[in-house]
Scaffold this active site. Structure first.
Site, PDB file in Angstrom:
ATOM      1  N   THR A 147    -107.792  91.002 -54.796  1.00 28.02           N
ATOM      2  CA  THR A 147    -107.787  89.486 -54.362  1.00 28.02           C
ATOM      3  C   THR A 147    -106.726  89.472 -53.099  1.00 28.02           C
ATOM      4  OG1 THR A 147    -108.238  88.826 -56.522  1.00 28.02           O
ATOM      5  CG2 THR A 147    -107.457  87.205 -55.020  1.00 28.02           C
ATOM      6  N   VAL A 148    -105.421  89.903 -53.570  1.00 32.17           N
ATOM      7  CA  VAL A 148    -104.456  89.761 -52.230  1.00 32.17           C
ATOM      8  C   VAL A 148    -105.032  90.744 -51.049  1.00 32.17           C
ATOM      9  CG1 VAL A 148    -102.151  89.635 -51.599  1.00 32.17           C
ATOM     10  CG2 VAL A 148    -102.751  88.994 -53.919  1.00 32.17           C
TER      11      VAL A 148
ATOM     12  N   LYS B 130     -94.395  91.542 -57.611  1.00 32.62           N
ATOM     13  CA  LYS B 130     -92.995  91.075 -58.311  1.00 32.62           C
ATOM     14  C   LYS B 130     -92.378  92.110 -59.390  1.00 32.62           C
ATOM     15  CE  LYS B 130     -96.353  88.919 -59.946  1.00 32.62           C
ATOM     16  NZ  LYS B 130     -97.591  88.237 -59.338  1.00 32.62           N
TER      17      LYS B 130
ATOM     18  N   GLU C 107     -91.667  88.873 -49.247  1.00 32.49           N
ATOM     19  CA  GLU C 107     -92.021  87.466 -49.531  1.00 32.49           C
ATOM     20  C   GLU C 107     -93.020  86.697 -50.359  1.00 32.49           C
ATOM     21  OE1 GLU C 107     -90.110  84.980 -47.267  1.00 32.49           O
ATOM     22  OE2 GLU C 107     -90.991  83.820 -49.242  1.00 32.49           O
TER      23      GLU C 107
ATOM     24  N   ASP D 102     -94.222  86.732 -66.189  1.00 31.59           N
ATOM     25  CA  ASP D 102     -94.376  86.742 -64.859  1.00 31.59           C
ATOM     26  C   ASP D 102     -93.314  85.871 -63.962  1.00 31.59           C
ATOM     27  OD1 ASP D 102     -96.412  87.109 -61.938  1.00 31.59           O
ATOM     28  OD2 ASP D 102     -96.008  84.941 -62.294  1.00 31.59           O
TER      29      ASP D 102
ATOM     30  N   GLY E  45    -103.020  82.728 -55.604  1.00 26.50           N
ATOM     31  CA  GLY E  45    -104.331  82.618 -54.717  1.00 26.50           C
ATOM     32  C   GLY E  45    -104.409  83.536 -53.788  1.00 26.50           C
TER      33      GLY E  45
ATOM     34  N   GLY F 293     -96.073  82.915 -54.519  1.00 23.25           N
ATOM     35  CA  GLY F 293     -97.049  83.107 -53.178  1.00 23.25           C
ATOM     36  C   GLY F 293     -97.033  82.753 -51.906  1.00 23.25           C
TER      37      GLY F 293
ATOM     38  N   VAL G 279     -92.699  86.091 -54.989  1.00 23.46           N
ATOM     39  CA  VAL G 279     -92.281  84.814 -55.260  1.00 23.46           C
ATOM     40  C   VAL G 279     -92.681  83.554 -54.753  1.00 23.46           C
ATOM     41  CG1 VAL G 279     -90.264  83.172 -56.291  1.00 23.46           C
ATOM     42  CG2 VAL G 279     -89.671  85.994 -56.390  1.00 23.46           C
TER      43      VAL G 279
ATOM     44  N   LYS H  58     -90.043  86.863 -61.423  1.00 27.29           N
ATOM     45  CA  LYS H  58     -89.770  86.064 -60.288  1.00 27.29           C
ATOM     46  C   LYS H  58     -88.207  85.366 -60.075  1.00 27.29           C
ATOM     47  CE  LYS H  58     -94.457  84.856 -59.584  1.00 27.29           C
ATOM     48  NZ  LYS H  58     -95.792  84.006 -59.765  1.00 27.29           N
TER      49      LYS H  58
HETATM   50  N1  HSE Z   1    -100.307  85.074 -61.727  1.00 26.44           N
HETATM   51  C1  HSE Z   1     -99.509  84.466 -60.915  1.00 26.44           C
HETATM   52  C2  HSE Z   1     -99.316  82.906 -61.002  1.00 26.44           C
HETATM   53  C3  HSE Z   1    -100.114  84.845 -59.545  1.00 26.44           C
HETATM   54  O1  HSE Z   1     -99.983  82.354 -61.830  1.00 26.44           O
HETATM   55  O2  HSE Z   1     -98.494  82.344 -60.534  1.00 26.44           O
HETATM   56  C4  HSE Z   1     -98.879  84.857 -58.640  1.00 26.44           C
HETATM   57  O3  HSE Z   1     -97.594  85.598 -58.607  1.00 26.44           O
END
Ligand code: HSE
Length: 403
Positions: A11-12, A101, A125, A197, A299, A130, A128, A201
């Protein structure tokens, strides 16, 4: 001409590709005219319909051994082989930027040290928040401050799920599926919903703020799997919402108190209105006071926006390390059980008399479920809250309240 590589075409990675192609003119304005040319995309999968199939390689050594490549975006996720690839690139004198991360929180100290030694950069960057600028502001714009506190909605998936429960009365399961379909959730949703997650972060932010490595393994972490629709309704009745908060406080002795936990947030807090996949990070500095960073925390394009900006910065600072780092220092986490008091929101099937006997002064909330009592305690340490709730019969919910 700066030649760059994308490692990982998920995706990214595909978002970074799109931005490099679509915003080429904008990017070269930022690099004083130096064009950014994408030379490789590394992925083990085949992309037969891709418009530029010749960019793809399955062999990392093509990138590592190509002297023309000066910067790579590691957007593979996971620890291995992302760690080995990043280390090899930095040791070869190439800069690496990442959204990973897990890798930064686990091996960041070592990778930043290697980058510094080689006079190149390891930027993160996108790891954390997005697309939200937070790492660079903390490192640069807030550098005059001792950071006192960070409280953040750091996970878009859980915020989206809680928001769907709050606003649309959806069940946890339906909201999670929805988030996965929209591409917000991690491959393994446990990382989101169990708070891992957000934990990584806040560990990165706490390391950056304190200048000392904060090990995510030392952070007391609780996700949102136990939060129910009834809890959400109680919160609404208290003019509040429930949010998953990554929290860190910094003592004068350099020690850090940090937790990840669902918390009851009153509607007058700026964090309470952060909805959907949006993230927000409230940072308190001793000079600046409160500043809040807000935007899309997950996203494709928001995250790729931060990764691509790091590529540009790495191109602009080739052979000049920006010296972002933190020291390796074990045991700089405060004893989380007793170093900070919170008020707690508790639901129980026990009666008011017993509750008063155990907790003393407390604030009762109107019952929404017959037969149970709901109340907010005076500030308690985690140990005190545990001991006292153990004396109640049938605790339904115990949530920290953020004041
Ligand atoms: N799965 C993570 C979230 C993606 O929902 O924030 C971005 O780190």
């Amino acid at each position: 001409m700066a030649k760059v590589a994308i490692m990982g075409y998920g995706t990214v990675g595909s978002g970074v590709y799109d931005i490099i192609k679509n915003n080429a003119d904008r990017l070269s304005r930022s690099t004083d005219g130096e064009k950014i040319e994408l030379k490789y995309i590394l992925d083990i999968r085949d992309f037969p319909d891709h418009p530029e199939p010749n960019l793809f390689t399955k062999d990392f050594n093509d990138i590592l051994n190509d002297d023309e490549v000066s910067v790579a975006a590691e957007v593979m996720g996971g620890l291995h082989p992302a760690y080995e690839f990043t280390k090899a690139m930095l040791e070869a004198g190439k800069s690496v930027v990442t959204s990973n991360k897990e890798l930064v929180a686990t091996y960041g100290t070592e990778l930043l040290e290697i980058a510094r030694g080689k006079n190149v950069n390891y930027f993160f960057e996108a790891s954390v928040g997005g697309g939200i600028p937070i790492i660079r502001p903390m490192h640069q714009c807030l550098t005059a401050n001792n950071i006192l506190k960070i409280a953040g909605i750091l996970n878009g998936t859980t915020n989206y799920i809680l928001n769907q429960m709050i606003k649309n009365g959806k069940t946890f399961e339906t909201a999670l599926k929805d988030a996965q379909n929209k591409g917000f959730a991690e491959r393994n949703p446990a990382a989101d919903i169990e708070g891992h997650d957000a934990c990584r972060k806040i560990a990165i932010l706490a390391s950056l703020a304190s200048g000392k490595f904060v090990d995510y393994n030392d952070i007391d972490t609780e996700g949102i799997t136990a939060v129910t629709l009834d809890d959400v309704k109680y919160a609404a009745a208290m003019d509040s919402v429930i949010k998953l908060i990554g929290y860190a406080e910094f003592g004068k002795d350099g020690k850090v108190y940090s937790i990840v936990s669902p918390m009851v947030i009153r509607s007058d807090s700026p964090l309470s209105g952060v909805d959907g996949v949006f993230n927000a990070i409230l940072v308190t500095g001793d000079c600046v006071g409160d500043v809040m960073f807000y935007g899309k925390g997950a996203g494709k394009l928001p995250t790729a926006s931060a990764v691509t900006a790091d590529i540009v910065d790495a191109v602009k600072h080739s052979e000049r390390s920006k010296k972002i780092f933190w020291e390796k220092q074990p045991d700089n986490i405060m004893d989380d059980k007793d170093s900070r008091k919170f008020r707690y929101f508790i639901r129980t099937n026990d009666n008011a008399e017993n509750i008063r006997k155990i907790f003393g002064k407390c604030e009762f909330v109107d019952n929404l479920i017959s037969g149970e009592s709901a109340f907010v305690t005076e500030p308690l340490t985690s140990s005190e809250a545990e001991e006292k709730t153990a004396e109640l019969c049938d605790v339904v919910t115990k949530l920290r309240v953020m004041d």
